[in-house]
Write a protein that holds these residues in place. Structure first.
Motif, PDB file in Angstrom:
ATOM      1  N   LEU A   1       0.841  -1.198   0.000  1.00  0.00           N
ATOM      2  CA  LEU A   1       0.000   0.000   0.000  1.00  0.00           C
ATOM      3  C   LEU A   1       0.875   1.247   0.000  1.00  0.00           C
ATOM      4  CD1 LEU A   1      -2.919  -0.850   2.449  1.00  0.00           C
ATOM      5  CD2 LEU A   1      -3.138  -0.217   0.049  1.00  0.00           C
TER       6      LEU A   1
ATOM      7  N   ILE B   1     -10.148  -1.990   1.771  1.00  0.00           N
ATOM      8  CA  ILE B   1      -9.047  -2.090   0.801  1.00  0.00           C
ATOM      9  C   ILE B   1      -9.590  -2.453  -0.571  1.00  0.00           C
ATOM     10  CG2 ILE B   1      -6.857  -3.187   0.266  1.00  0.00           C
ATOM     11  CD1 ILE B   1      -6.415  -3.671   3.171  1.00  0.00           C
TER      12      ILE B   1
ATOM     13  N   VAL C   1      -7.099   4.209   4.036  1.00  0.00           N
ATOM     14  CA  VAL C   1      -7.011   2.794   4.387  1.00  0.00           C
ATOM     15  C   VAL C   1      -5.956   2.585   5.464  1.00  0.00           C
ATOM     16  CG1 VAL C   1      -6.426   0.518   3.514  1.00  0.00           C
ATOM     17  CG2 VAL C   1      -7.770   2.071   2.098  1.00  0.00           C
TER      18      VAL C   1
END
Lengths: 598, 318
Positions: free
Chosen positions: A312, A379, A348
């Motif tokens: 991420l 997500i 997130v």
């Protein structure tokens, strides 16, 4: 970029023997009578003690051996004075460590150590062998006071030229409180400012050619396109760059020195700020190195959570790169769209970690907490939406004719040059070498995940950008697999050195309570040893080389960052181009100054 | 030709200044819209007074001249920039009756002359600042604006040939049947590109090129002297848009709506197009910009003249 066939190393070009065997052979061939000492380390990287006399012959042999895939991965030093646990190591006051990596189908690594005695040691330099050694040797001179013979310009690099002492020596102060109060007098201010003045003759630069006077342009330390506090001094003829001198160190915060003062646990937040766009990606190699020293096995769920968060952050970092790159060639809008996406990544990350840019969320032995309820949906919503937006950006940026004209064929280098200068990450893969540490030496659970290594063909700015973008797509793929295959179980290892230690039994017996109390108040005592952990970070290979002397802090924390060697390449890429090209090149390198200066 | 009322002469510059100030806000709001963000929306209705607030801020800033600058020229440069743009508006026919000097028989030449003088503002600013970034910006400006002036002048010739006059009023009335954008589409494109280059707006903002040169020719400027460059740039956008409207889009002519509204609509649309370009495009490199000019725009405008001439000859009465 996946449409083009990646040039993996042909099997016949892969050297059958490993780096360590090669080193032994070369040492034998050099005819130096002193035997090559082998040291065992916790990380299993072949480590040899070599005499200063044998150093250059062996390294030269490695450098000139075909194929030229031997990279000087890292070059650093250790202050050994006062270190207690040095079993099977020769006596030394300082040690210089050469970390070599062979970019073959697997990551083949070896370490060469040279023991130095005395207070102002000297060692033959190797900047004529590997161009990237230049800055590393300057850094060692700056921080340790070790001289390198034959270095073309052995001058301070991270600290200001007016600095006294060598900060990473153990006798150098580490905190302001160890010093008398600081005051800046007018004279001192003038002295410091004078030291900043650039003197071309010092760098062997001429002020004028036969035809014209050169203009010296000071680009930075504050300039919209240098991505932080970074100075490049340009020697110009009209707008064409004759030569460039990158000047770094403005962002130096002594991250390595802090590692020697912070407990093993409390150093984690400092790592976040090294590559400040990488967030927990920085925690990753650090905690892995500590876990290697402590012998902790991280449970599978924690491994996968770590990988998911690291990816991420890779997306977040690459989005910033993409947007600012477009901005650097004058396209105003993309950066806003990409920061909007990055904002969603942070949404997130914040839901999981409670922080956005610097969560410091990894712990020795696992991660801070389990994933919150509903994390999958959060997500999934993001990764389902991003590919569509990436396609739009392709149309807006990558297929824009002006953008292509500005980046294609600009700032190109070959794979050989990349290896010579220590380039890793997207910048290396853009040359066509399909080499990714996640594939070549899978750490955490990368071995179980499916993804491709995007590569380029020409090694120019455009290819570097294209590789970055494809990596975002591959990261999405990895994250999707993490969601689908997230194992159940603990998120922290059941090990006494896990920090903070498990609390479950503390109220039941006094022994556990005492251990818990000490481990929390002093921090864990990590067994003596040496280990490094390396990861494929957002910008290239990032490794932490930790030495424990059996205390609550590290004896030496070495942070090898990808941006440092990348920036060193700027003069090579910028000679003969226009200023506008230099801006495109700087943008395409993808660096942050904290990652360079630490 | 009647004398225009004194009031018009006084009001026109004020109106243009007000519009240029307003345009700074319009641009930021439009960019905000296109870039998925708000833009200034706090001061006054919809953030409208942001432009006023910025003006006040610039006015009250210390009027500072760098000690290393050439003082007289440093002060003169922004004034030239402002004046040349303002003077050009004198010959623009807003409607058949609303203008200061639209019947001037060399009106178009006057505009071109003023634009040529405008180059001095940028070049002198770069030179007088005595700073390397400003100098590089000034150098780029000199090369870019002088080159693009050539194509601008050439691209206009087609219009002049058809009309047979340099008077902007005559040019508009000549378009009562067909707007010149149709027969002179090549000239239109070249003029538009040259117009962007002349106002040094993105994608042709190389003299400023903030990613490369900090702020280019006005790096050393601050306060209201910077403000004058700033306003001159926005007035320049309005000017080029008004010129395109006049030369290629039939000026004030149009059905139903009153002429002044037609003129405002066409000009406004072009201004918005200018801003959209800024939102959409990256900046070419200096040599690429020059190559585009000399290798593409110059041949195109020459061909356009030749073609226009041929057609006129064939259709010439007698």
């Amino acid at each position: 970029m996946t449409a083009t066939a990646p040039t993996t190393l042909a099997p016949e070009r892969i050297i059958p023997d490993s780096l360590s065997e090669k080193i032994t052979d070369l040492h034998k061939a050099s005819g130096i009578p002193t035997p090559l000492l082998r040291q065992t380390t916790r990380d299993g990287v072949a480590t040899f003690w070599i005499t200063p006399a044998a150093l250059r012959p062996v390294l030269a042999g490695l450098k000139h051996a075909a194929p030229t895939t031997h990279m000087l991965f890292d070059l650093t030093a250790i202050d050994e004075r006062g270190r207690r646990h040095r079993d099977e190591q020769p006596a030394a006051s300082f040690t210089v460590v050469y970390h070599l990596m062979s970019l073959t189908t697997r990551a083949d690594e070896a370490r060469l150590k040279v023991a130095l005695t005395g207070d102002s040691p000297v060692l033959p330099g190797i900047s004529d062998l590997w161009a990237s050694a230049n800055w590393y040797e300057r850094e060692i001179w700056d921080l340790f006071g070790i001289r390198f013979e034959g270095h073309p310009f052995l001058r301070r690099i991270l600290t200001p030229p007016t600095w006294t002492g060598h900060p990473l020596r153990k006798d150098h102060h580490a905190r302001a409180t160890e010093m008398p109060p600081y005051s800046l007098t007018e004279d001192e201010e003038m002295r410091q400012q004078d030291a900043m003045r650039f003197d071309p003759s010092l760098w062997g630069m001429k002020r004028h050619s036969d035809h014209s006077d050169f203009m010296f342009l000071n680009l930075g330390p504050n300039h919209p396109s240098v991505h932080g506090v970074f100075r490049i001094i340009l020697q110009l003829e009209g707008e064409r760059i004759v030569d460039a001198v990158p000047d770094i160190g403005f962002h130096h915060r002594g991250a390595e020195k802090m590692g020697e003062r912070q407990s093993w646990h409390s150093y984690i937040p400092y790592t976040d700020r090294v590559d400040y766009l990488g967030g927990v990606m920085n925690n990753f190699p650090y905690v892995m190195a500590v876990e290697t020293l402590a012998g902790i096995t991280v449970p599978p769920r924690a491994q996968m959570i770590r990988v998911m968060l690291a990816e991420l952050f890779r997306i977040a970092s690459h989005l910033v790169f993409y947007g600012t790159m477009a901005q650097d060639v004058g396209q105003l809008s993309p950066v806003f769209y990409m920061f909007t996406d990055r904002e969603r990544v942070f949404g997130v990350i914040e839901a999981i970690c409670g922080f956005r840019m610097h969560p410091a969320w990894f712990r020795i032995g696992g991660v801070a907490m389990d994933l919150p309820a509903g994390w999958e949906g959060l997500i999934r919503a993001f990764i389902d939406d991003l590919p569509r937006r990436l396609d739009e950006y392709d149309a807006m940026v990558m297929r824009n004719p002006i953008f292509k004209a500005r980046t294609k064929g600009v700032g190109a280098y070959t794979t050989a040059e990349a290896v010579e200068w220590g380039v890793t990450g997207p910048g290396l893969r853009a040359c066509g070498l399909s080499w990714d540490y996640r594939k070549q030496a899978p750490y955490a659970c990368y071995g179980d995940l499916e993804f491709e290594i995007p590569t380029g063909n020409n090694g120019d700015c455009y290819d570097r950008i294209a590789v970055h973008i494809e990596e975002i797509r591959q990261s999405l793929r990895i994250i999707r697999q993490c969601i689908d295959n997230m194992p159940a179980g603990r998120v922290k290892a059941d090990h006494p050195l896990t920090t903070p230690p498990p609390r479950a039994r503390t109220m039941h017996d006094i022994e556990t309570l005492i251990h818990h109390f000490l481990s929390v108040s002093w921090g864990p005592v990590i067994p003596p040893g040496e280990a490094r952990a390396c990861i494929e970070a957002t910008k290239g290979l990032n490794s932490y080389f930790l030495i424990s002397d059996g205390g609550t802090t590290s004896w030496r924390t070495r942070i090898r960052t990808p941006s440092f060697p990348h920036l060193q390449m700027i003069p090579l890429l910028s000679r003969g181009v226009l200023i506008a090209d230099l801006i495109a090149i700087i943008g395409s390198i993808d660096f942050v100054m904290a990652d360079v200066d630490r | 030709m009647t004398q225009p009322p004194l009031l018009t002469i006084i009001l026109t510059p004020l109106l243009i200044l007000a519009l240029a100030t307003l345009l700074t806000w319009v641009e930021r709001r439009l960019l905000g819209l296109w870039q998925d963000r708000y833009g200034p929306n706090r001061v006054g209705p919809g953030g409208l007074f942001q432009a006023v607030a910025d003006g006040i801020k610039l006015l009250f800033k210390q009027d500072w001249i760098p000690p290393f600058a050439d003082k007289a020229v440093f002060i003169l440069a922004p004034a030239i920039g402002m004046m040349t743009v303002m003077l050009s508006f004198a010959v623009i026919p807003v409607t058949a009756r609303q203008s200061i000097a639209d019947h001037l028989n060399v009106g178009l030449l006057f505009v071109l002359a003023m634009m040529s003088l405008g180059v001095y503002a940028v070049v002198l600013a770069g030179w007088a600042s005595n700073s390397k970034y400003a100098l590089l910006g000034g150098m780029r400006a000199a090369a870019q604006m002088i080159s693009y002036e050539v194509f601008m002048g050439l691209s206009l010739l087609g219009v002049v040939m058809i009309t047979g006059s340099f008077s902007l009023h005559d040019i508009v009335t000549a378009q009562s049947g067909l707007w010149f954008i149709i027969p002179q589409c090549a000239g239109f494109v070249v003029f538009l590109l040259a117009g962007i280059a002349e106002t040094h707006r993105l994608p042709f903002d190389l003299p400023e090129g903030e990613n490369e040169l900090g702020a280019g020719f006005h790096t050393e400027y601050s306060g209201m002297k910077f403000g004058m460059f700033f306003l001159a740039e926005y007035a320049g956008i309005i000017l080029v848009s008004a010129l395109v409207t006049t030369l290629y889009l039939g000026g004030w002519q149009g059905p139903l709506l009153p002429p002044v509204l037609w003129f405002a609509l066409k000009t406004g649309a072009l201004v918005a197009f200018f801003i959209l370009l800024r939102a959409a495009l990256p900046r070419p490199r200096y040599d690429q910009l020059m190559a585009l000019g000399w290798k593409v725009l110059l041949p195109v405008s020459l061909l356009n003249i030749a073609a226009t001439g041929t057609v006129l000859m064939l259709h010439a009465p007698g």
